[in-house]
Scaffold this active site. Structure first.
Site, short mmCIF file in Angstrom:
data_model
loop_
_atom_site.label_atom_id
_atom_site.label_comp_id
_atom_site.label_asym_id
_atom_site.label_seq_id
_atom_site.Cartn_x
_atom_site.Cartn_y
_atom_site.Cartn_z
N HIS B 78 37.44 45.53 38.99
CA HIS B 78 36.75 45.26 37.74
C HIS B 78 35.47 44.47 38.02
O HIS B 78 34.39 44.81 37.53
CB HIS B 78 37.66 44.48 36.79
CG HIS B 78 36.96 43.86 35.62
ND1 HIS B 78 36.46 44.61 34.58
CD2 HIS B 78 36.64 42.58 35.33
CE1 HIS B 78 35.89 43.81 33.70
NE2 HIS B 78 35.97 42.56 34.14
N ARG B 451 43.22 31.55 37.75
CA ARG B 451 42.79 32.92 37.52
C ARG B 451 43.46 33.84 38.52
O ARG B 451 44.11 33.41 39.45
CB ARG B 451 41.27 33.01 37.63
CG ARG B 451 40.73 32.72 39.00
CD ARG B 451 39.23 32.55 38.99
NE ARG B 451 38.55 33.84 39.00
CZ ARG B 451 37.35 34.04 39.56
NH1 ARG B 451 36.71 33.04 40.13
NH2 ARG B 451 36.77 35.20 39.54
#
Lengths: 335, 526
Positions: B78, B451
């Protein structure tokens, strides 16, 4: 600290956007606003360059003091070395009360909770089998390193986040003023189970800490005596299966098939079916430039002997050979 | 103006091939610009699908949709796809279309190289996306490809390295082309300080690209040799240093974030004056601010590495340098607001997007300042706070400005006015869902959620569910843009040469749609 900065930012934010929205609402063409034609004003431009600089200086001052305080790892009461493994943490108590204690601390949340087959517990993904224990009110220095890739040891409540870098040692410190359980996570992407290697620190009173140290020493003494003796095949297989499950299965998989190409299968492997000394060497010292890390530091002679015996006699591997702790010891001395 | 209508120029394209060959062999800056824009939108959608898969997995605690291994591939890809496939080529597309039109040049300086720099991109994209299907899957080391994790990866990593090499080559060629075009091909009378700000920001961006893309190529090449040829650049056991990779990467990486935002500043600086019907406030200080941001971007890289454990003096230096960037950035925001002040404002879609940009980008700027403070950064590093921060500047910054620019120049490109209704719907849906998605991430980060994790502790569940809902809303909103563009290309109200009454610049002196060849005879700028 963060709150102070946030307030400063909010004031600027409200000021600037107050002006912008005033313009948006009152200077619309649909309200008949006629464009003025000014496009330069040196005084204003200098002012809005200098004033932010002064605000920033005001912010930098407390930040600088904090940085210097955070770096001061001197005069620690206890020093613990934390080692990042894929995907668990190892702890060695290096100095201070409890010197010599070694722990391997991995996720204890059961697999079925993660997959949704069972209800999730309160400390889902934040619980480990062997937590770190430290006494309350003492300055604890943490040395960090890693065995394979970069990890990061992070306990938010202590304000400590320090990368653990393979081949290097970094340090940080904390001092917990309240007893309790403090939890954290690995904070640097370290591969597949990065999200599954939490940190759990128990802060206890000085007496409880002393008791915990004593208990640990006793266990360790028992284990050391165990190391030297000759082990039976069955014992090695039982212990080996357990070690394999906690250490090796993450990469090589419980069925020994691995996850090629990064993690090769052990089932049918030339290394496992070949010379014993060669396999001992790889488990102890790793293989440079591959994902295979050295485990000589994390595992005892008996652990290594057991797990090698297990791999040589599981799945499709039937060498029938047992490896004894003494042979591992010899392998250690060789290098 | 009549002189630029294509009729008398027919001799120029009587040998132009048609169909596929036209697009393969074109050296026309408008064709190439269009291809860049289409390419980047396709990549934007594929990167978006990955993002939505990530958000679907994070909707609830536990593993439901994908396994951790594949999850890491998704987060990595991504990032790579959005940065190298969507945002950067989109800005190059704008540069191709607009720079010659804005400076009164007939085309880009190196027209054939321009073709080559675009046609390098599709093979790179195939290499990158194709890596999902090789044994071991795509690289899962994070878009930063930190060693030694990236050394462990399977074949997908090599695919990604080669894709980065090719895309870097394309960027460097594109940048050289832009620099030469701007320096040599301005119409007579257009001095540097009369140039539209979009050209200025792109000129500075192009210098940044030329300076740092080779650094990235070097970094990934070192990974490649560490992987296959026994070198030990990043392996301590062989005398290397894993942290050295981070230094090299972020020496590229920090200028890279300005590569992605400076052209956005340029687009917004074109649009705000047009819809405030008032000249840009402080043109000269805008140019200086852009240049200072670019120069400062070379001395702040290690603020991405506060947790690697550098000496206190190092932390302090990088903290102060980073905080300094707030000054020129602040000047820019003040200038935009001052341009709007006492203007005669109207809010067609381009202006809505530009105003939205200032608003949301500034929020990203403030969280950036918070992250610059080293002790706070150590706490929020690698958490969702950082994820929120860089999406505020990259999505609400770069992407919003791209949309603003698209609605602004679509009449010039297609000859039709874009639907105002769809443009406004697109804007409001995007703005609302963007904030629903990313605002809660600030709280998640401060509460301690790291994250790049596929599963999380229970206290993070509510905000994650909210963010996932917002993400799907935001993703679907982008289909409105697709509809608006398709509609605009197919037809709609014919656009006059200058569809926005406050707009300034040479591009509005040619008819809409812009003829295939423009400014055969250089216009004179007074």
């Amino acid at each position: 600290m963060h709150t102070l900065m946030l307030v400063i930012c909010l004031v600027i934010f409200v000021g600037v956007f107050g002006v912008m929205f005033w313009a948006v609402i009152h200077h619309r063409r649909s309200r008949g606003a006629v464009a003025a034609n000014f496009h330069e004003n040196t005084t204003v431009e200098i002012a809005w360059t200098v004033i932010p600089v002064l605000i920033l200086l005001g912010m930098a001052w407390p930040a600088t003091k904090t940085v210097i305080a955070m770096k001061d790892t001197s005069e620690a009461d206890i020093t613990i070395k934390a080692t990042g493994y894929q995907w668990k943490w190892g702890y060695d108590y290096l100095q201070g009360e409890g010197e010599g204690i070694r722990l391997l601390s991995s996720l204890s949340t059961p697999r079925n909770q993660i997959e949704g087959a069972a209800a999730k517990g309160d400390n889902y993904l934040l619980e480990v089998d062997n937590p770190v224990v430290v006494p309350v009110g003492k300055k604890v220095r943490v040395l960090l390193t890693a065995n394979d890739v970069i990890h990061s040891w992070w306990v938010p409540a202590f304000g400590v986040k320090q990368d653990a870098i393979p081949g290097f040692i970094r340090d940080s410190w904390f001092k917990a003023d309240k007893e309790g359980v403090y939890r954290g996570n690995c904070a640097e992407l370290c591969g597949r189970d990065h999200g599954f290697m939490p940190i759990e620190v128990h802060v206890v009173s000085a007496e409880k800490y002393a008791a915990w140290v004593a208990e640990h020493k006793e266990k360790a003494a028992g284990a050391a005596a165990d190391e030297a003796r000759e082990w039976s095949m069955a014992e090695l297989m039982t212990r080996g299966e357990q070690v394999f499950g906690t250490i090796c299965a993450a990469c090589h998989q419980a069925n020994g098939k691995g996850l090629p190409p990064t993690f090769p299968p052990l089932d049918g492997s030339q290394v496992v079916l070949g010379d014993k000394a060669g396999q001992i060497d790889i488990v102890l010292h790793g293989r440079p430039n591959t994902a295979m890390a050295p485990f000589g530091g994390a595992l005892s002679d008996a652990d290594v002997a057991a797990v090698i015996t297990y791999t040589r006699n599981s799945w499709g591997n039937h060498t029938g050979e047992a490896v004894q702790p003494a042979e591992v010891k010899a392998g250690r001395n060789k290098s | 103006m009549a002189a630029v209508i294509p009729d008398p120029l027919d001799h120029h394209h009587h040998h132009t091939p048609s169909g596929l060959m036209r697009w393969l062999t074109t050296t026309n800056h408008k064709d190439i610009g269009t291809m860049y824009l289409i390419f980047s939108f396709v990549m934007f959608l594929s990167g978006g699908v990955m993002a939505l898969t990530i958000r679907a997995e994070l909707f609830q605690p536990g593993l439901q949709v994908v396994q951790p291994e594949f999850f890491n591939q998704l987060t990595t890809m991504h990032g790579l796809v959005m940065v190298f496939g969507a945002i950067m080529p989109a800005f190059v597309g704008f540069a191709n279309w607009q720079i010659p039109l804005m400076i009164g040049a007939s085309d880009m300086a190196f027209a054939r190289m321009n073709n080559w720099s675009f046609w390098l991109l599709p093979p790179a994209a195939i290499l990158l996306l194709g890596s999902f299907f090789v044994p071991g899957g795509a690289t899962a080391a994070g878009w930063t490809l930190y060693a030694p994790l990236s050394v462990q990866m399977g074949m997908g990593m090599d695919f990604a390295i080669f894709a980065i090499h090719i895309m870097g080559l394309s960027s460097i060629m594109g940048a050289i082309n832009i620099v030469v075009t701007i320096l040599n091909m301005r119409a007579p009378g257009m001095t540097m300080m009369k140039m539209p700000l979009f050209c200025w920001t792109w000129l500075i961006t192009a210098y940044l690209l030329i300076a740092v893309m080779p650094v990235l190529a070097g970094a990934v090449t070192m990974i490649l040799t560490d992987r296959h040829f026994g070198t030990s650049f990043f392996n301590a056991a062989g005398g290397g240093d894993p942290v050295m990779y981070q230094h090299i990467f972020w020496f590229f990486g920090h200028p890279e974030v300005y590569i992605m935002i400076l052209p956005a500043f340029g687009i917004v600086s074109q649009i705000i004056p047009a819809f405030a019907r008032k000249p840009l406030f402080g043109y000269a200080s805008m140019v200086y601010a852009t240049a200072s941001i670019a120069i400062l971007s070379f001395v702040v890289w290690a603020h991405h590495m506060f947790t690697t454990g550098m000496p206190a003096t190092g932390q302090l230096f990088f903290m102060y340098a980073t905080m300094l960037i707030a000054v020129p950035t602040g000047v820019k925001v003040f200038n935009w607001v001052a341009t709007m002040w006492r203007g005669s404002l109207s809010f067609e879609p381009p202006m809505l997007w530009a105003t939205g940009f200032i608003f949301v980008f500034t929020m990203g700027g403030f969280t950036g300042l918070i992250c610059a403070i080293a002790p706070i950064d150590i706490q929020v590093q690698d958490t969702y706070y950082v994820v929120a921060h860089f999406h505020y500047v990259l999505v609400a910054g770069s992407l919003f400005a791209l949309f603003a620019g698209a609605y602004y120049w679509l009449p010039k490109w297609t000859g039709h006015m874009p639907s105002e209704r769809l443009g406004k719907l697109h804007f409001w849906c995007s703005l609302v869902f963007f904030n629903v998605t990313f605002f809660p991430m600030h709280f998640l980060g401060l509460a301690g959620m790291p994250r790049r994790i596929p599963d999380y502790a229970l206290q993070f569940a509510d905000f994650n569910a909210l963010a996932s809902v917002g993400a799907f809303g935001f993703g679907l909103s982008q289909l409105i843009f697709l509809a608006a563009v398709v509609k605009c290309v197919r037809g709609g109200k014919p656009a006059p040469a200058k569809p926005w009454d406050g707009a300034e610049g040479l591009e509005w002196t040619v008819p809409s749609p812009a003829p295939y060849h423009t400014f055969e005879d250089a216009p004179l700028v007074k």
